[in-house]
Design a protein around this motif. Structure first.
Motif, PDB file in Angstrom:
ATOM      1  N   ALA A 163      34.756  91.540  13.369  1.00 48.90           N
ATOM      2  CA  ALA A 163      34.471  92.782  13.369  1.00 48.90           C
ATOM      3  C   ALA A 163      33.655  93.357  14.833  1.00 48.90           C
ATOM      4  CB  ALA A 163      33.889  93.683  12.158  1.00 48.90           C
ATOM      5  N   SER A 164      32.308  92.364  14.694  1.00 53.12           N
ATOM      6  CA  SER A 164      31.437  92.640  15.733  1.00 53.12           C
ATOM      7  C   SER A 164      32.009  92.256  17.175  1.00 53.12           C
ATOM      8  CB  SER A 164      30.112  91.693  15.444  1.00 53.12           C
ATOM      9  OG  SER A 164      29.451  92.206  14.436  1.00 53.12           O
ATOM     10  N   VAL A 165      32.980  91.292  17.219  1.00 50.55           N
ATOM     11  CA  VAL A 165      33.440  91.017  18.458  1.00 50.55           C
ATOM     12  C   VAL A 165      34.337  92.144  18.711  1.00 50.55           C
ATOM     13  CG1 VAL A 165      35.234  89.585  19.625  1.00 50.55           C
ATOM     14  CG2 VAL A 165      33.638  88.824  18.176  1.00 50.55           C
ATOM     15  N   ALA A 166      35.021  92.851  17.773  1.00 52.59           N
ATOM     16  CA  ALA A 166      36.022  93.971  18.197  1.00 52.59           C
ATOM     17  C   ALA A 166      35.045  95.160  18.657  1.00 52.59           C
ATOM     18  CB  ALA A 166      36.791  94.303  16.912  1.00 52.59           C
ATOM     19  N   ALA A 167      34.081  95.336  17.960  1.00 49.85           N
ATOM     20  CA  ALA A 167      32.951  96.274  18.692  1.00 49.85           C
ATOM     21  C   ALA A 167      32.460  96.173  19.935  1.00 49.85           C
ATOM     22  CB  ALA A 167      31.800  96.576  17.420  1.00 49.85           C
ATOM     23  N   GLY A 168      32.186  95.004  20.069  1.00 46.03           N
ATOM     24  CA  GLY A 168      31.694  94.321  21.528  1.00 46.03           C
ATOM     25  C   GLY A 168      32.673  94.617  22.581  1.00 46.03           C
ATOM     26  N   VAL A 169      33.980  94.384  21.974  1.00 51.20           N
ATOM     27  CA  VAL A 169      34.989  94.625  23.163  1.00 51.20           C
ATOM     28  C   VAL A 169      35.428  95.962  23.372  1.00 51.20           C
ATOM     29  CG1 VAL A 169      37.717  94.660  23.481  1.00 51.20           C
ATOM     30  CG2 VAL A 169      36.592  92.510  22.628  1.00 51.20           C
ATOM     31  N   THR A 170      35.327  97.033  22.277  1.00 49.26           N
ATOM     32  CA  THR A 170      35.282  98.444  22.497  1.00 49.26           C
ATOM     33  C   THR A 170      34.087  98.978  23.420  1.00 49.26           C
ATOM     34  OG1 THR A 170      36.224  98.635  20.216  1.00 49.26           O
ATOM     35  CG2 THR A 170      35.168 100.643  21.082  1.00 49.26           C
ATOM     36  N   GLY A 171      32.961  98.412  23.215  1.00 56.30           N
ATOM     37  CA  GLY A 171      31.908  98.900  24.308  1.00 56.30           C
ATOM     38  C   GLY A 171      32.198  98.529  25.656  1.00 56.30           C
ATOM     39  N   MET A 172      32.485  97.335  25.747  1.00 55.39           N
ATOM     40  CA  MET A 172      32.606  96.992  27.096  1.00 55.39           C
ATOM     41  C   MET A 172      33.963  97.601  27.733  1.00 55.39           C
ATOM     42  SD  MET A 172      30.592  94.240  28.240  1.00 55.39           S
ATOM     43  CE  MET A 172      29.506  93.136  27.523  1.00 55.39           C
ATOM     44  N   VAL A 173      34.882  97.863  27.135  1.00 56.65           N
ATOM     45  CA  VAL A 173      35.944  98.821  27.666  1.00 56.65           C
ATOM     46  C   VAL A 173      35.734 100.006  27.949  1.00 56.65           C
ATOM     47  CG1 VAL A 173      38.198  99.449  27.257  1.00 56.65           C
ATOM     48  CG2 VAL A 173      37.705  97.129  26.687  1.00 56.65           C
ATOM     49  N   GLY A 174      34.784 100.775  26.945  1.00 57.49           N
ATOM     50  CA  GLY A 174      34.293 101.814  27.443  1.00 57.49           C
ATOM     51  C   GLY A 174      33.173 102.128  28.265  1.00 57.49           C
ATOM     52  N   GLY A 175      32.494 101.132  28.567  1.00 61.99           N
ATOM     53  CA  GLY A 175      31.775 101.129  29.582  1.00 61.99           C
ATOM     54  C   GLY A 175      32.399 100.932  31.005  1.00 61.99           C
ATOM     55  N   ALA A 176      33.451 100.148  31.167  1.00 62.31           N
ATOM     56  CA  ALA A 176      34.203  99.663  32.284  1.00 62.31           C
ATOM     57  C   ALA A 176      34.850 101.195  32.641  1.00 62.31           C
ATOM     58  CB  ALA A 176      35.104  98.926  32.004  1.00 62.31           C
ATOM     59  N   LEU A 177      35.592 101.900  31.719  1.00 65.01           N
ATOM     60  CA  LEU A 177      36.161 103.136  31.987  1.00 65.01           C
ATOM     61  C   LEU A 177      35.262 104.264  32.410  1.00 65.01           C
ATOM     62  CD1 LEU A 177      38.415 103.469  28.956  1.00 65.01           C
ATOM     63  CD2 LEU A 177      39.408 102.720  31.324  1.00 65.01           C
ATOM     64  N   VAL A 178      34.032 104.239  32.080  1.00 61.70           N
ATOM     65  CA  VAL A 178      33.084 105.189  32.468  1.00 61.70           C
ATOM     66  C   VAL A 178      32.605 104.917  33.940  1.00 61.70           C
ATOM     67  CG1 VAL A 178      30.940 105.988  32.329  1.00 61.70           C
ATOM     68  CG2 VAL A 178      32.174 105.952  30.301  1.00 61.70           C
ATOM     69  N   LEU A 179      32.439 103.762  33.976  1.00 64.22           N
ATOM     70  CA  LEU A 179      32.021 103.422  35.627  1.00 64.22           C
ATOM     71  C   LEU A 179      33.020 103.487  36.618  1.00 64.22           C
ATOM     72  CD1 LEU A 179      30.236  99.891  34.779  1.00 64.22           C
ATOM     73  CD2 LEU A 179      29.125 102.107  35.579  1.00 64.22           C
ATOM     74  N   ALA A 180      34.248 103.257  36.028  1.00 71.26           N
ATOM     75  CA  ALA A 180      35.540 103.539  36.977  1.00 71.26           C
ATOM     76  C   ALA A 180      35.771 104.937  37.114  1.00 71.26           C
ATOM     77  CB  ALA A 180      36.676 102.758  36.423  1.00 71.26           C
ATOM     78  N   LEU A 181      35.617 105.848  36.087  1.00 70.76           N
ATOM     79  CA  LEU A 181      36.094 107.124  36.159  1.00 70.76           C
ATOM     80  C   LEU A 181      35.296 108.384  36.690  1.00 70.76           C
ATOM     81  CD1 LEU A 181      38.834 107.124  33.002  1.00 70.76           C
ATOM     82  CD2 LEU A 181      39.346 106.872  35.485  1.00 70.76           C
ATOM     83  N   VAL A 182      33.996 107.970  35.993  1.00 76.25           N
ATOM     84  CA  VAL A 182      33.124 109.001  36.194  1.00 76.25           C
ATOM     85  C   VAL A 182      32.377 108.938  37.634  1.00 76.25           C
ATOM     86  CG1 VAL A 182      30.702 110.052  35.405  1.00 76.25           C
ATOM     87  CG2 VAL A 182      32.461 109.181  33.758  1.00 76.25           C
ATOM     88  N   ARG A 183      32.558 109.829  38.484  1.00 73.61           N
ATOM     89  CA  ARG A 183      32.158 109.756  39.864  1.00 73.61           C
ATOM     90  C   ARG A 183      31.653 111.167  40.207  1.00 73.61           C
ATOM     91  NH1 ARG A 183      32.181 104.627  42.100  1.00 73.61           N
ATOM     92  NH2 ARG A 183      33.742 103.300  41.177  1.00 73.61           N
ATOM     93  N   THR A 184      30.969 111.691  39.218  1.00 75.13           N
ATOM     94  CA  THR A 184      30.304 113.113  39.348  1.00 75.13           C
ATOM     95  C   THR A 184      29.280 112.959  40.566  1.00 75.13           C
ATOM     96  OG1 THR A 184      30.572 113.787  37.265  1.00 75.13           O
ATOM     97  CG2 THR A 184      29.207 115.088  38.442  1.00 75.13           C
ATOM     98  N   PRO A 185      29.408 113.559  41.711  1.00 72.58           N
ATOM     99  CA  PRO A 185      28.231 113.492  42.649  1.00 72.58           C
ATOM    100  C   PRO A 185      26.879 113.997  41.948  1.00 72.58           C
ATOM    101  CG  PRO A 185      30.082 114.953  43.580  1.00 72.58           C
ATOM    102  CD  PRO A 185      30.299 114.545  42.038  1.00 72.58           C
TER     103      PRO A 185
END
Length: 494
Positions: free
Chosen positions: A453-475
């Motif tokens: 379960a902790s690994v699943a949570a870790g993957v969730t956090g990593m994927v969420g972080g990657a998506l934010v870094l890729a999509l959030v480009r607010t000047p």
């Protein structure tokens, strides 16, 4: 009284509703023993509250704009108090889950009106100071919840984690009626009842499907039928929102990559950071024989780190792009999840401390930045809608995290013990299995489930972080010009 009265009244309600998200965690084993609950019952004790809060939050905000924010806030406190009494008097799991859902209804009315009420009372420097106090109270509620829950559970009993809300509610209602002025939204505001109902059906059916998957399997008729109903409800929600004049959520916002990134980050955040904690609490109390107080205190490395980092980040990271604080914070939360996957049959709770601290640091970075990032990603006239959406998605992420990670936990346990034993163990019933199953086997099964379960949570956090870094480009300039949460909450809904 004029300066501090309204802030005190609003903060009392905020403290209660956020406290009740975390206060039940350390009481779960005692609830399970007293009410003879199953794992799914325990999941719904948590998720019933979070789902009602998530499903009704945006609708409650629109209703408050029409009916009056103070009126809706007071009604929410009254409903919350009545449901708290009902929770404390519950004689079975069904009654407790139903009462928790009603609690969530009251909490939605309270949370939806908190920032608009502050925004209508305070201006300029006073508004900034009020928001600072409100933010500190919000963070403090999450930190105090497990410890207070442990003290009450070990002292007068788990029912008092609900009874304690009653005197606070009385004080909150009296003070709100005495010192908080009434306010409303812009004229012409309408309540999107159809959107509220279809969205509630979607989130409820989705979570129900995941919970049932843990006991019946992913391909069972109940699970697939619930997912199908959730898909239909989502399609209906989209159709409704495209047709109504004043929707809960303007679907055009989903064309903005930055807004989508923030919403996905908010969904991943609460699930990855907090979704495994209820099962950690059950493990500590039923297999490590820790008291509820000690079980609550073990979470202090996480909550303490989050409060300290949130305070420091506000002072030291002003002007840093939100994509970095949110994305980086989610990556830290993901790393913390991986660091917690170190348990075995002989493990002690102290091996979790590095992972808990990492998660706490990530929470301290992400939590204060989410609302501002959502507001910066949308036009100013959609600020109130964006603020409501991010809070809704956060609560939905928590509900789904508890459900998904519970299913992952029991599925992994079944490699060591039987299906029934896995569910009994995860619901706090280790005592009933002792004698039939060796202590080493019980500990090994629960440890392996928590690791997965902790690994699943870790993957969730990593994927969420990657998506934010890729999509959030607010000047940077747009982020700096974003309204404060209180300004957003008082912005007209369009």
């Amino acid at each position: 009284m004029r300066t501090w009265g309204p802030l005190t009244a609003v903060c009392l309600g905020t403290f209660m509703l956020l406290l009740d998200v975390t206060i039940v965690v350390v009481a779960l084993p005692d609830m399970a023993r007293a009410l003879h609950t199953s794992l799914s019952d325990l999941q719904w004790v948590i998720d019933g509250y979070a789902l009602a809060l998530a499903a009704l939050l945006m609708g409650a905000g629109a209703a408050a704009d029409v009916l009056g924010r103070r009126r809706v806030h007071v009604a929410g406190v009254v409903v919350f108090a009545a449901a708290s009494l009902w929770c404390g008097l519950a004689t079975g799991p069904g009654m407790l889950v139903a009462a928790r859902a009603v609690q969530g209804v009251g909490a939605a009315a309270m949370l939806a009106t908190t920032l608009p009420l502050l925004g209508s009372v305070y201006q300029g420097r006073q508004r900034s100071a009020a928001l600072g106090v409100w933010g500190a109270v919000s963070g403090g509620a999450a930190a105090v919840g497990p410890v207070l829950g442990g003290l009450l559970t070990e002292g007068p009993g788990w029912r008092w984690i609900f009874f304690v809300n009653l005197p606070v509610s009385v004080a909150a209602v009296w003070l709100t009626l005495k010192v908080v002025p009434e306010s409303r939204g812009a004229r012409g505001t309408r309540i999107d009842w159809a959107g509220t109902v279809t969205f509630a059906c979607f989130v409820g059916a989705t979570t129900y499907a995941v919970v049932r998957a843990g006991s019946d399997g992913w391909t069972s008729t109940t699970t697939t039928g619930s997912f199908a109903f959730a898909a239909l409800a989502l399609a209906a929600f989209v159709l409704v929102e495209r047709r109504v004049a004043r929707p809960l959520l303007d679907l055009a916002l989903l064309r903005e990559p930055a807004f989508v990134g923030v919403m996905l980050g908010a969904l991943a955040f609460n699930g990855a950071a907090f979704g495994v904690i209820p099962y950690l609490s059950i493990w500590m109390q039923t297999l490590l024989d820790m008291s509820p107080v000690r079980g609550g205190l073990t979470l202090l490395p996480m909550t303490g780190a989050s409060v300290v980092v949130a305070i420091l980040a506000g002072k030291l990271l002003h002007g840093v792009p939100a994509r970095l604080t949110i994305g980086g914070g989610l990556l830290l939360i993901g790393s913390g999840g991986f660091c917690q996957a170190v348990l075995d049959a002989g493990a002690h709770w102290t091996v979790l401390v590095p992972g808990l601290v990492l998660v706490g640091i990530g929470v301290g970075l992400v939590s204060p930045a989410l609302a501002g990032a959502a507001l910066a990603a949308v036009p100013p006239e959609r600020a109130g809608m964006a603020g409501g959406a991010v809070n809704t998605v956060r609560q939905l992420g928590y509900a789904l995290g508890v459900a998904v990670f519970g299913t992952v936990l029991t599925s992994r346990m079944q490699d060591t013990v039987s299906h029934d034993a896995a569910h009994t163990l995860a619901s706090g019933g280790a005592g009933a299995l002792r004698g039939a199953v060796s202590e080493h086997t019980l500990r090994a099964a629960f440890a392996s489930g928590l690791d997965t379960a902790s690994v699943a949570a870790g993957v969730t956090g990593m994927v969420g972080g990657a998506l934010v870094l890729a999509l959030v480009r607010t000047p940077r300039a747009a982020a700096a010009a974003a309204p404060t949460p209180a300004e957003a909450a008082t912005a007209p809904r369009a």
